[in-house]
Write a protein that holds these residues in place. Structure first.
Motif, PDB file in Angstrom:
ATOM      1  N   GLU A 363       3.231   4.135   6.123  1.00 22.65           N
ATOM      2  CA  GLU A 363       4.010   4.930   5.178  1.00 22.65           C
ATOM      3  C   GLU A 363       5.165   4.150   4.553  1.00 22.65           C
ATOM      4  N   SER A 364       5.129   2.822   4.714  1.00 26.29           N
ATOM      5  CA  SER A 364       6.136   1.975   4.098  1.00 26.29           C
ATOM      6  C   SER A 364       5.988   1.984   2.574  1.00 26.29           C
ATOM      7  N   GLU A 365       7.121   1.895   1.871  1.00 25.58           N
ATOM      8  CA  GLU A 365       7.075   1.896   0.415  1.00 25.58           C
ATOM      9  C   GLU A 365       6.397   0.640  -0.129  1.00 25.58           C
ATOM     10  N   ARG A 366       6.553  -0.481   0.581  1.00 29.85           N
ATOM     11  CA  ARG A 366       5.873  -1.709   0.177  1.00 29.85           C
ATOM     12  C   ARG A 366       4.852  -2.058   1.249  1.00 29.85           C
ATOM     13  N   PRO A 367       3.577  -1.757   0.996  1.00 28.02           N
ATOM     14  CA  PRO A 367       2.565  -1.927   2.044  1.00 28.02           C
ATOM     15  C   PRO A 367       2.499  -3.353   2.577  1.00 28.02           C
ATOM     16  N   LEU A 368       2.405  -3.459   3.887  1.00 32.05           N
ATOM     17  CA  LEU A 368       2.295  -4.762   4.533  1.00 32.05           C
ATOM     18  C   LEU A 368       1.072  -5.515   4.032  1.00 32.05           C
ATOM     19  N   TRP A 369      -0.029  -4.786   3.809  1.00 33.04           N
ATOM     20  CA  TRP A 369      -1.277  -5.432   3.404  1.00 33.04           C
ATOM     21  C   TRP A 369      -1.227  -5.948   1.964  1.00 33.04           C
ATOM     22  N   SER A 370      -0.193  -5.582   1.226  1.00 29.98           N
ATOM     23  CA  SER A 370      -0.028  -6.175  -0.105  1.00 29.98           C
ATOM     24  C   SER A 370       0.694  -7.517  -0.035  1.00 29.98           C
ATOM     25  N   GLN A 371       1.170  -7.857   1.179  1.00 31.16           N
ATOM     26  CA  GLN A 371       1.945  -9.079   1.365  1.00 31.16           C
ATOM     27  C   GLN A 371       1.207 -10.147   2.163  1.00 31.16           C
ATOM     28  N   MET A 372       0.010  -9.843   2.645  1.00 25.57           N
ATOM     29  CA  MET A 372      -0.754 -10.829   3.406  1.00 25.57           C
ATOM     30  C   MET A 372      -2.235 -10.671   3.092  1.00 25.57           C
ATOM     31  N   SER A 373      -2.978 -11.753   3.191  1.00 27.99           N
ATOM     32  CA  SER A 373      -4.406 -11.700   2.927  1.00 27.99           C
ATOM     33  C   SER A 373      -5.126 -11.062   4.102  1.00 27.99           C
ATOM     34  N   PHE A 374      -6.291 -10.507   3.841  1.00 34.04           N
ATOM     35  CA  PHE A 374      -7.085  -9.928   4.908  1.00 34.04           C
ATOM     36  C   PHE A 374      -7.531 -11.008   5.888  1.00 34.04           C
ATOM     37  N   SER A 375      -7.846 -12.180   5.368  1.00 33.16           N
ATOM     38  CA  SER A 375      -8.282 -13.271   6.246  1.00 33.16           C
ATOM     39  C   SER A 375      -7.167 -13.690   7.197  1.00 33.16           C
ATOM     40  N   ALA A 376      -5.902 -13.578   6.775  1.00 30.64           N
ATOM     41  CA  ALA A 376      -4.785 -13.888   7.676  1.00 30.64           C
ATOM     42  C   ALA A 376      -4.723 -12.883   8.812  1.00 30.64           C
ATOM     43  N   ALA A 377      -4.968 -11.603   8.494  1.00 36.17           N
ATOM     44  CA  ALA A 377      -4.976 -10.581   9.546  1.00 36.17           C
ATOM     45  C   ALA A 377      -6.095 -10.835  10.544  1.00 36.17           C
ATOM     46  N   GLU A 378      -7.259 -11.234  10.043  1.00 34.92           N
ATOM     47  CA  GLU A 378      -8.389 -11.511  10.939  1.00 34.92           C
ATOM     48  C   GLU A 378      -8.127 -12.750  11.795  1.00 34.92           C
ATOM     49  N   GLU A 379      -7.546 -13.771  11.210  1.00 34.34           N
ATOM     50  CA  GLU A 379      -7.216 -14.977  11.980  1.00 34.34           C
ATOM     51  C   GLU A 379      -6.183 -14.651  13.061  1.00 34.34           C
ATOM     52  N   ASN A 380      -5.168 -13.863  12.700  1.00 34.07           N
ATOM     53  CA  ASN A 380      -4.191 -13.410  13.700  1.00 34.07           C
ATOM     54  C   ASN A 380      -4.884 -12.717  14.872  1.00 34.07           C
TER      55      ASN A 380
END
Length: 487
Positions: A363-380
């Motif tokens: 519910e953040s006004e600036r979505p976290l997923w707009s600031q990082m790539s999906f591949s970065a989330a998967e690598e994490n």
């Protein structure tokens, strides 16, 4: 493991008919989304915990049928392996003391079940993978009696056209093969459910994907498999490989795996169900009589049985769920990436961290997923599964950072705020998130405790040490003192 399925064989015509029916279900689902047919008021949360069974020596106890008969409680259900069972908590609202309700109910039910299961020579353990599993337990004979499991095993092996290969490298290396999906049964999990409106679903799913790595880092609890020390959360690579329907050639072609982190941020829950239908052939092409469009146009709620069954055989770490309660359909995100335990208190701390953090991020006004790539989330996600509390992950605005430092400085305050938004009592919030804080400060998860205790027994034969350590673990588990306090 989903709906009951009777033993049967499937023809080519069955598969064609099923594919057409699944697509009709998907069309009806899309119409229900357009027409806002879903329950969106006062969202519920839920909890499911999968457990392992051991005998007095600490070896797996293949007795889930006897245990379930002794417990005689519908909240407990069968699981894939005879050394597994599952408990389903009743849905609850967090603002009405849901976390306390989950905790008290889980503790009470497990105590009662342990007393009854002990009478048939089995004891319950909350751990991601039973460290005393041996090659002899990986045979088809270890599957539970439910015909669904044998049928699912047959379908996965037939799709592969060859035995399942397990290859995992950590501090030690494991290479083995299996002629059934029993290795999948070695993976037991905790599942957190959060109900959302269709409009909010994408945000909650994306948020769950973005925070998956930090959940694993601070909640890892499966460091051993078949006598080898591997990843801190070995369940992740094991499950990915054990339920893989692809041959090596299909992997090389880029065919998507059945156990799947995903490949993109989504804009709607429809995206996920549509991907399931587009990318994955049915493993269990069971077709029901219900025609979903006829039911919908008659004013009823279609079960969408084929779409739901298919969804249950695409193993996303954060799974979309369509379900019906009191005749009204609703949507949930099922967060299924963590192991259970080590204690009920630890499990509830993991729940509080997830529910609080996912709400703030979603519910953040600036979505976290707009600031990082999906591949970065998967690598994490992969790094955290491998390294646990020692993981260095990428985070927007920070760069590479130790997961525990990120949790302490940024994410715990966000989880506090999220639980406040849910209406969780401050004393419950502080107690449960305090467990997460102490795990970060001490560098102790279930996996880390187990590895350290094994190092103290380095002179013993490996499986004797695993048995002794697992019995120590079980004894500490019954204290319900969080793992960071264990000696």
């Amino acid at each position: 493991m989903g709906e009951e399925v009777e033993a049967q064989e499937f023809s080519r015509a069955d598969r064609t008919r099923h594919r057409e029916k699944v697509r009709r279900c998907l069309d009806v689902f899309a119409r229900m989304l357009r027409e806002e047919r879903f329950d969106t008021d006062d969202p519920m949360t839920g909890l499911e915990v999968e457990l392992n069974l051991i005998d007095e020596r600490g070896d797996p106890a293949l007795k889930n049928a006897e245990v379930l008969e002794a417990i005689a409680d519908p909240a407990f259900q069968t699981e894939l392996g005879q050394f597994n069972i599952e408990i389903n908590g009743a849905p609850a609202k967090l603002r009405e003391g849901g976390l306390t309700t989950f905790e008290e109910s889980l503790r009470r039910s497990l105590n009662d079940a342990e007393t009854k299961s002990a009478a048939v020579g089995a004891h319950m353990v909350m751990i991601g993978i039973l460290p005393t599993l041996a090659e002899g337990h990986m045979s088809l004979g270890s599957l539970s009696a439910n015909p669904r499991y044998r049928l699912l095993s047959e379908q996965i092996l037939n799709a592969r056209g060859e035995d399942i290969t397990i290859s995992i490298s950590g501090p030690e290396r494991l290479e083995t093969t299996a002629d059934s999906i029993v290795p999948e049964a070695a993976c037991t999990s905790t599942q957190f459910h959060v109900q959302t409106s269709p409009d909010q679903f994408a945000a909650y799913w994306n948020a769950s994907q973005a925070i998956a790595a930090v959940q694993l880092a601070v909640g890892s609890n499966s460091p051993y498999l078949l006598g080898k020390q591997l990843w801190r959360e070995t369940r992740i690579p094991l499950f990915e490989q054990a339920a893989d329907t692809r041959s090596e050639e299909l992997k090389a072609q880029g065919v998507r795996p059945r156990v799947w982190f995903g490949e993109r941020w989504v804009t709607s829950v429809f995206d996920l169900f549509e991907e399931n239908v587009r990318y994955f052939p049915a493993l269990l092409p069971v077709t029901e009589e219900e025609e979903p469009l006829e039911v919908l146009e008659a004013g009823g709620t279609p079960t969408l049985a084929e779409l739901r069954l298919h969804n249950g055989t695409v193993y996303r770490w954060n799974r979309p769920v369509y379900d019906i309660a009191a005749g009204v359909p609703h949507l949930r995100v099922e967060n299924r990436l963590l192991a259970a335990g080590p204690t009920v208190a630890d499990t509830m701390a993991n729940a509080a961290f997830y529910f609080g953090l996912v709400r703030t991020v979603a519910e953040s006004e600036r979505p976290l997923w707009s600031q990082m790539s999906f591949s970065a989330a998967e690598e994490n996600f992969q790094i955290a599964a491998q390294q646990g509390v020692d993981a260095q992950i990428y985070w927007p605005g920070v760069g590479q950072v130790r997961a525990t430092e990120l949790i302490l400085r940024r994410l715990l305050p966000m989880a506090h705020a999220g639980l406040d938004e849910w209406g969780v009592e401050p004393e419950v919030r502080d107690r449960l998130l305090g467990i997460i804080e102490q795990r970060c400060l001490t560098g102790t998860t279930g996996a880390d405790w187990f590895v350290r205790r094994m190092e103290e027994r380095s002179g013993m034969e490996r499986f004797d040490a695993l048995r002794a350590t697992l019995l120590d673990y079980r004894e500490a588990m019954h204290s319900n003192e969080p793992v960071h306090t264990w000696s």
